[in-house]
Scaffold this motif. Structure first.
Motif, PDB file in Angstrom:
ATOM      1  N   GLY A 156     112.864  25.839  43.115  1.00  0.00           N
ATOM      2  CA  GLY A 156     112.846  24.381  43.233  1.00  0.00           C
ATOM      3  C   GLY A 156     111.718  23.839  44.081  1.00  0.00           C
ATOM      4  N   LEU A 157     112.075  22.950  45.016  1.00  0.00           N
ATOM      5  CA  LEU A 157     111.066  22.285  45.837  1.00  0.00           C
ATOM      6  C   LEU A 157     110.582  23.134  47.009  1.00  0.00           C
ATOM      7  CD1 LEU A 157     112.416  18.599  45.986  1.00  0.00           C
ATOM      8  CD2 LEU A 157     111.160  19.762  44.178  1.00  0.00           C
ATOM      9  N   SER A 158     111.086  24.371  47.100  1.00  0.00           N
ATOM     10  CA  SER A 158     110.645  25.263  48.184  1.00  0.00           C
ATOM     11  C   SER A 158     109.153  25.596  48.059  1.00  0.00           C
ATOM     12  CB  SER A 158     111.458  26.562  48.187  1.00  0.00           C
ATOM     13  OG  SER A 158     111.145  27.348  47.044  1.00  0.00           O
ATOM     14  N   VAL A 159     108.578  25.383  46.872  1.00  0.00           N
ATOM     15  CA  VAL A 159     107.146  25.683  46.677  1.00  0.00           C
ATOM     16  C   VAL A 159     106.246  24.625  47.343  1.00  0.00           C
ATOM     17  CG1 VAL A 159     107.539  26.935  44.531  1.00  0.00           C
ATOM     18  CG2 VAL A 159     107.066  24.472  44.440  1.00  0.00           C
ATOM     19  N   ILE A 160     106.838  23.513  47.763  1.00  0.00           N
ATOM     20  CA  ILE A 160     106.055  22.442  48.400  1.00  0.00           C
ATOM     21  C   ILE A 160     106.001  22.678  49.904  1.00  0.00           C
ATOM     22  CG2 ILE A 160     105.921  19.952  48.839  1.00  0.00           C
ATOM     23  CD1 ILE A 160     107.475  19.512  46.218  1.00  0.00           C
ATOM     24  N   VAL A 182     102.417  15.909  48.832  1.00  0.00           N
ATOM     25  CA  VAL A 182     102.782  15.611  47.442  1.00  0.00           C
ATOM     26  C   VAL A 182     103.367  14.203  47.357  1.00  0.00           C
ATOM     27  CG1 VAL A 182     104.437  16.196  45.611  1.00  0.00           C
ATOM     28  CG2 VAL A 182     103.163  18.012  46.775  1.00  0.00           C
ATOM     29  N   ASP A 183     102.848  13.393  46.429  1.00  0.00           N
ATOM     30  CA  ASP A 183     103.385  12.035  46.285  1.00  0.00           C
ATOM     31  C   ASP A 183     104.042  11.786  44.925  1.00  0.00           C
ATOM     32  OD1 ASP A 183     101.143  11.745  44.645  1.00  0.00           O
ATOM     33  OD2 ASP A 183      99.974  10.717  46.186  1.00  0.00           O
ATOM     34  N   CYS A 184     104.029  12.805  44.057  1.00  0.00           N
ATOM     35  CA  CYS A 184     104.675  12.670  42.744  1.00  0.00           C
ATOM     36  C   CYS A 184     105.263  14.023  42.337  1.00  0.00           C
ATOM     37  CB  CYS A 184     103.660  12.203  41.699  1.00  0.00           C
ATOM     38  SG  CYS A 184     104.310  12.117  40.017  1.00  0.00           S
ATOM     39  N   ILE A 185     106.522  14.009  41.963  1.00  0.00           N
ATOM     40  CA  ILE A 185     107.186  15.238  41.506  1.00  0.00           C
ATOM     41  C   ILE A 185     107.645  15.063  40.063  1.00  0.00           C
ATOM     42  CG2 ILE A 185     109.264  16.666  41.756  1.00  0.00           C
ATOM     43  CD1 ILE A 185     109.026  16.327  44.776  1.00  0.00           C
ATOM     44  N   LYS A 222     111.835  17.844  51.355  1.00  0.00           N
ATOM     45  CA  LYS A 222     110.461  17.889  50.835  1.00  0.00           C
ATOM     46  C   LYS A 222     110.046  16.572  50.181  1.00  0.00           C
ATOM     47  CE  LYS A 222     110.169  22.240  51.933  1.00  0.00           C
ATOM     48  NZ  LYS A 222     109.618  23.325  51.140  1.00  0.00           N
ATOM     49  N   LEU A 223     110.921  15.567  50.225  1.00  0.00           N
ATOM     50  CA  LEU A 223     110.647  14.309  49.524  1.00  0.00           C
ATOM     51  C   LEU A 223     110.046  13.230  50.431  1.00  0.00           C
ATOM     52  CD1 LEU A 223     113.937  14.074  47.403  1.00  0.00           C
ATOM     53  CD2 LEU A 223     111.693  14.875  46.638  1.00  0.00           C
ATOM     54  N   THR A 224     109.749  13.578  51.666  1.00  0.00           N
ATOM     55  CA  THR A 224     109.289  12.594  52.656  1.00  0.00           C
ATOM     56  C   THR A 224     108.082  11.796  52.194  1.00  0.00           C
ATOM     57  OG1 THR A 224     110.042  14.149  54.335  1.00  0.00           O
ATOM     58  CG2 THR A 224     108.735  12.294  55.093  1.00  0.00           C
ATOM     59  N   ARG A 229     107.003   8.931  43.896  1.00  0.00           N
ATOM     60  CA  ARG A 229     107.534   8.802  42.534  1.00  0.00           C
ATOM     61  C   ARG A 229     108.141  10.117  42.050  1.00  0.00           C
ATOM     62  NH1 ARG A 229     104.767   5.693  37.484  1.00  0.00           N
ATOM     63  NH2 ARG A 229     105.522   3.982  38.775  1.00  0.00           N
ATOM     64  N   LEU A 230     109.303   9.996  41.411  1.00  0.00           N
ATOM     65  CA  LEU A 230     109.951  11.117  40.724  1.00  0.00           C
ATOM     66  C   LEU A 230     109.922  10.831  39.226  1.00  0.00           C
ATOM     67  CD1 LEU A 230     113.186  11.436  42.918  1.00  0.00           C
ATOM     68  CD2 LEU A 230     111.148  12.887  43.065  1.00  0.00           C
ATOM     69  N   ILE A 231     109.499  11.820  38.436  1.00  0.00           N
ATOM     70  CA  ILE A 231     109.517  11.694  36.977  1.00  0.00           C
ATOM     71  C   ILE A 231     110.375  12.847  36.458  1.00  0.00           C
ATOM     72  CG2 ILE A 231     108.129  11.476  34.878  1.00  0.00           C
ATOM     73  CD1 ILE A 231     105.708  10.946  36.802  1.00  0.00           C
ATOM     74  N   LEU A 232     111.546  12.507  35.942  1.00  0.00           N
ATOM     75  CA  LEU A 232     112.555  13.506  35.629  1.00  0.00           C
ATOM     76  C   LEU A 232     112.940  13.441  34.158  1.00  0.00           C
ATOM     77  CD1 LEU A 232     114.707  12.579  38.746  1.00  0.00           C
ATOM     78  CD2 LEU A 232     112.967  14.375  38.617  1.00  0.00           C
ATOM     79  N   GLN A 233     112.925  14.606  33.505  1.00  0.00           N
ATOM     80  CA  GLN A 233     113.263  14.645  32.081  1.00  0.00           C
ATOM     81  C   GLN A 233     114.372  15.669  31.870  1.00  0.00           C
ATOM     82  OE1 GLN A 233     111.896  17.354  29.376  1.00  0.00           O
ATOM     83  NE2 GLN A 233     113.874  16.541  28.707  1.00  0.00           N
ATOM     84  N   PRO A 234     115.633  15.209  31.993  1.00  0.00           N
ATOM     85  CA  PRO A 234     116.749  16.114  31.743  1.00  0.00           C
ATOM     86  C   PRO A 234     116.998  16.300  30.249  1.00  0.00           C
ATOM     87  CG  PRO A 234     117.554  13.929  32.287  1.00  0.00           C
ATOM     88  CD  PRO A 234     116.054  13.860  32.390  1.00  0.00           C
ATOM     89  N   ASN A 235     117.391  17.502  29.871  1.00  0.00           N
ATOM     90  CA  ASN A 235     117.748  17.738  28.466  1.00  0.00           C
ATOM     91  C   ASN A 235     119.151  17.211  28.169  1.00  0.00           C
ATOM     92  OD1 ASN A 235     115.310  18.942  27.983  1.00  0.00           O
ATOM     93  ND2 ASN A 235     116.060  21.032  28.194  1.00  0.00           N
TER      94      ASN A 235
END
Length: 238
Positions: free
Chosen positions: A79-83, A89-92, A112-114, A118-124
């Motif tokens: 997940g976000l542990s790579v950040i 980072v300003d966009c995920i 990690k969202l500090t 912007r979040l761009i999320l595409q759930p199936n």
């Protein structure tokens, strides 16, 4: 599909990446989205995150092939542990997973969202889980898209820090969580197709429950599906 020609699904995700973004693509697979975003002049720096070795190696090879090692960092992790803190980072982007998993990634990586704008999320599936999380964590839905590609329907949710209730003004809150408050106002043909199909599917399940002796009063699943059908029908008929 390659770094120059994305699928319709990923192209729609890319459209919402802000100019000059420092992006992190979680579950990046072949890193097509980060490569495309850099090559198109959208993002200026990118992280491609992958948890499993196969996709991680594919992403690394893709970045080397496109000679973007200086602007795209491929990292293996959950997940976000790579950040890292100094990445700024300003966009995920998180695409192609279930809504429950995307919610879990955001919850576990909330620290990690500090700096993220912007979040761009595409759930199936299960977009409702993400919308609920956004409301609970002060993220405002600023746009939503629904598309069809290869006989599959996808939703793309775009969120920024802000007034979480704003997109739900003028629509039923519960219907908005389920169907998407912005998608309800757009009410495209693809939107109608998706929810007509879902409603018919739920009605078939209810019929099976009824044949087994279940009713609204004695079965929680029956009540849940009945209420969802009512929400969908109210939106489609309005």
């Amino acid at each position: 599909m390659n770094e120059m020609n994305l699928s319709k699904r990923l192209e729609t995700v890319a459209r919402f990446i802000p100019e000059r973004a420092v992006m992190a693509d979680i579950g990046s697979d072949h890193a097509y989205l980060p490569c495309f975003s850099i090559l198109q002049g959208k993002a200026r720096l990118a992280i491609a995150g992958e948890i499993t070795s196969g996709p991680y190696e594919s992403a690394k090879n893709q970045v080397i092939k496109t000679e973007l090692q200086n602007v795209i960092s491929v990292r293996q992790g959950d997940g976000l542990s790579v950040i890292k803190e100094d990445d700024q980072v300003d966009c995920i982007t998180i695409a192609g997973m279930g809504g429950g998993l995307i919610k879990k990634i955001l919850e576990e990586g909330s620290s990690k969202l500090t700096s993220v704008k912007r979040l761009i999320l595409q759930p199936n599936i299960h977009s409702i889980y993400i919308r609920e999380w956004l409301v609970e964590n002060n993220w405002e839905l600023v746009d939503e898209e629904i598309i069809e590609e290869d006989d599959k329907i996808y939703e793309i949710l775009v969120a920024e820090k802000g007034n979480t209730k704003k997109p739900y003004k003028g629509v039923s809150f519960h219907a908005g969580l389920l169907l998407g408050p912005i998608l309800i106002t757009k009410k495209t043909d693809v939107f109608k197709k998706k929810w007509l199909h879902e409603s018919n599917h739920w009605k078939a399940i209810i019929k099976q429950l009824e044949e087994s002796g279940h009713t609204y009063n004695n079965n929680e699943k029956y009540r849940d599906l009945t209420e969802k059908i009512k929400l969908v029908e109210e939106v489609l008929e309005s």
